[in-house]
Design a protein around this motif. Structure first.
Motif, PDB file in Angstrom:
ATOM      1  N   TYR A  70      74.825   2.687  23.416  1.00  0.00           N
ATOM      2  CA  TYR A  70      73.926   3.103  22.802  1.00  0.00           C
ATOM      3  C   TYR A  70      74.721   3.590  21.039  1.00  0.00           C
ATOM      4  O   TYR A  70      73.839   3.060  19.988  1.00  0.00           O
ATOM      5  CB  TYR A  70      73.279   4.404  23.202  1.00  0.00           C
ATOM      6  CG  TYR A  70      72.170   4.770  22.363  1.00  0.00           C
ATOM      7  CD1 TYR A  70      70.999   3.633  22.252  1.00  0.00           C
ATOM      8  CD2 TYR A  70      71.893   6.015  21.770  1.00  0.00           C
ATOM      9  CE1 TYR A  70      69.871   4.355  21.434  1.00  0.00           C
ATOM     10  CE2 TYR A  70      70.642   6.653  21.283  1.00  0.00           C
ATOM     11  CZ  TYR A  70      69.752   5.575  21.227  1.00  0.00           C
ATOM     12  OH  TYR A  70      68.545   6.030  20.506  1.00  0.00           O
TER      13      TYR A  70
ATOM     14  N   LYS B 117      72.853   6.290  25.973  1.00  0.00           N
ATOM     15  CA  LYS B 117      71.749   6.879  25.637  1.00  0.00           C
ATOM     16  C   LYS B 117      71.436   8.109  26.479  1.00  0.00           C
ATOM     17  O   LYS B 117      71.577   7.959  27.690  1.00  0.00           O
ATOM     18  CB  LYS B 117      70.555   6.003  25.764  1.00  0.00           C
ATOM     19  CG  LYS B 117      69.415   6.541  24.988  1.00  0.00           C
ATOM     20  CD  LYS B 117      68.240   5.302  25.013  1.00  0.00           C
ATOM     21  CE  LYS B 117      66.973   5.770  24.362  1.00  0.00           C
ATOM     22  NZ  LYS B 117      65.865   4.528  24.149  1.00  0.00           N
TER      23      LYS B 117
ATOM     24  N   ASP C  96      72.609   1.912  18.326  1.00  0.00           N
ATOM     25  CA  ASP C  96      71.489   1.081  18.730  1.00  0.00           C
ATOM     26  C   ASP C  96      71.643  -0.405  18.243  1.00  0.00           C
ATOM     27  O   ASP C  96      70.701  -0.937  17.769  1.00  0.00           O
ATOM     28  CB  ASP C  96      70.176   1.779  18.493  1.00  0.00           C
ATOM     29  CG  ASP C  96      69.107   1.399  19.393  1.00  0.00           C
ATOM     30  OD1 ASP C  96      69.312   0.573  20.252  1.00  0.00           O
ATOM     31  OD2 ASP C  96      67.824   1.647  19.012  1.00  0.00           O
TER      32      ASP C  96
ATOM     33  N   LYS D 126      67.827   9.302  16.742  1.00  0.00           N
ATOM     34  CA  LYS D 126      68.485   8.555  17.953  1.00  0.00           C
ATOM     35  C   LYS D 126      69.528   9.505  18.683  1.00  0.00           C
ATOM     36  O   LYS D 126      69.813   9.373  19.571  1.00  0.00           O
ATOM     37  CB  LYS D 126      68.894   7.449  17.658  1.00  0.00           C
ATOM     38  CG  LYS D 126      67.409   6.526  17.317  1.00  0.00           C
ATOM     39  CD  LYS D 126      68.163   4.918  16.751  1.00  0.00           C
ATOM     40  CE  LYS D 126      66.898   4.286  16.512  1.00  0.00           C
ATOM     41  NZ  LYS D 126      67.388   2.727  16.170  1.00  0.00           N
TER      42      LYS D 126
END
Length: 265
Positions: free
Chosen positions: A5, A34, A69, A159
């Motif tokens: 991630y 993540k 990402d 994120k």
């Protein structure tokens, strides 16, 4: 190509001043899944904050890359929210207005005024600061300011949440309370967190993995300690937990060994 991630890939960082070049980071690589909570720990001057600033897009790497990402990080963005040791609140705005400023910036075109208000309140409730909406930073304590800073960062729906020694300026009791609150938020949101800290107990309590940096110049990742403690974690129960004590011992041993090498140089 990495499928992590967040991927820090062979990052070098040097600063040039006058005719002198100082190599701060050398070949730093780290993959973060993540929802993972990662702490970066090391002695002063080992480049921890520099690495965090590179992930934030506030500082360019000399070489290497950061991917989040699947996208290259090359500038600041709302997908990476930073909470610094000093709260960085705007003193002329109220608690509510400080958080709403970030909400309006990120969601001004996608949420209605009512939705933005509700989202601002939701994030203030997450850090238990809804009672102080109309107060200005000068009217609240250091711990409260830091909670508002965390609410503002979370309100951007980043994120990755980047924490640069967020509890470093607080007294021990306030620090413990905020650590518990951050654990609760992480449990509720499942957000991805990268935190700089000097505090070994804090790192073990909060983290899934602890990244230990060698001393600068040309700092790199020396070891990574997995923290296989089940969540939710209760600090009092962990005091005598053998896994907690082993992780704590591993990090302390690394840091003291590094300190001994510097002292002997």
């Amino acid at each position: 190509m990495s499928h992590a991630y967040l991927s820090i890939e062979q990052v070098d960082k040097s600063f040039r001043r006058g005719g002198t070049t100082t190599e701060v980071l050398r070949k730093v690589s780290l993959e973060v899944d993540k929802g993972e909570y990662i702490s970066i720990i090391g002695h002063s001057g080992c480049g921890k904050s520099t690495l965090l600033n590179i992930v934030a897009g506030l500082t360019d790497a000399t070489s290497g890359a950061v991917l989040l990402d699947g996208k290259l990080v090359d500038q600041p963005g709302p997908d990476r929210a930073v909470v610094f040791q000093n709260h960085s609140l705007l003193p002329w705005l109220t608690v509510y207005e400080n958080v709403q400023l970030a909400v309006n910036k990120v969601f001004g075109k996608t949420k209605s005024a009512g939705e933005r208000h509700d989202w601002t309140m939701r994030n203030l409730e997450l850090v238990q600061m809804q009672h102080a909406l109309d107060k200005r930073p000068a009217e609240i304590s250091g711990g409260m300011k830091q909670r508002v800073g965390i609410a503002r960062a979370l309100a951007m729906e980043p994120k990755v949440l980047l924490l640069d020694e967020p509890f470093g300026a607080l007294d021990a009791l306030t620090r413990a309370h905020l650590q518990d609150q951050v654990m609760q938020i992480h449990a509720e949101l499942g957000n991805t967190v990268l935190m700089i800290t000097h505090d070994v107990d804090e790192a073990v309590l909060l983290s899934d993995r602890i990244v230990m940096m060698t001393n600068g110049p040309a700092a790199r990742i020396g070891e990574i300690c997995e923290v296989p403690l089940p969540r939710p974690r209760q600090r009092i129960a962990l005091v005598a937990d053998p896994t907690y004590l082993e992780c704590r011992s591993t990090v302390l041993r690394f840091l003291y060994e590094r300190h001994r090498l510097v002292a002997a140089a």
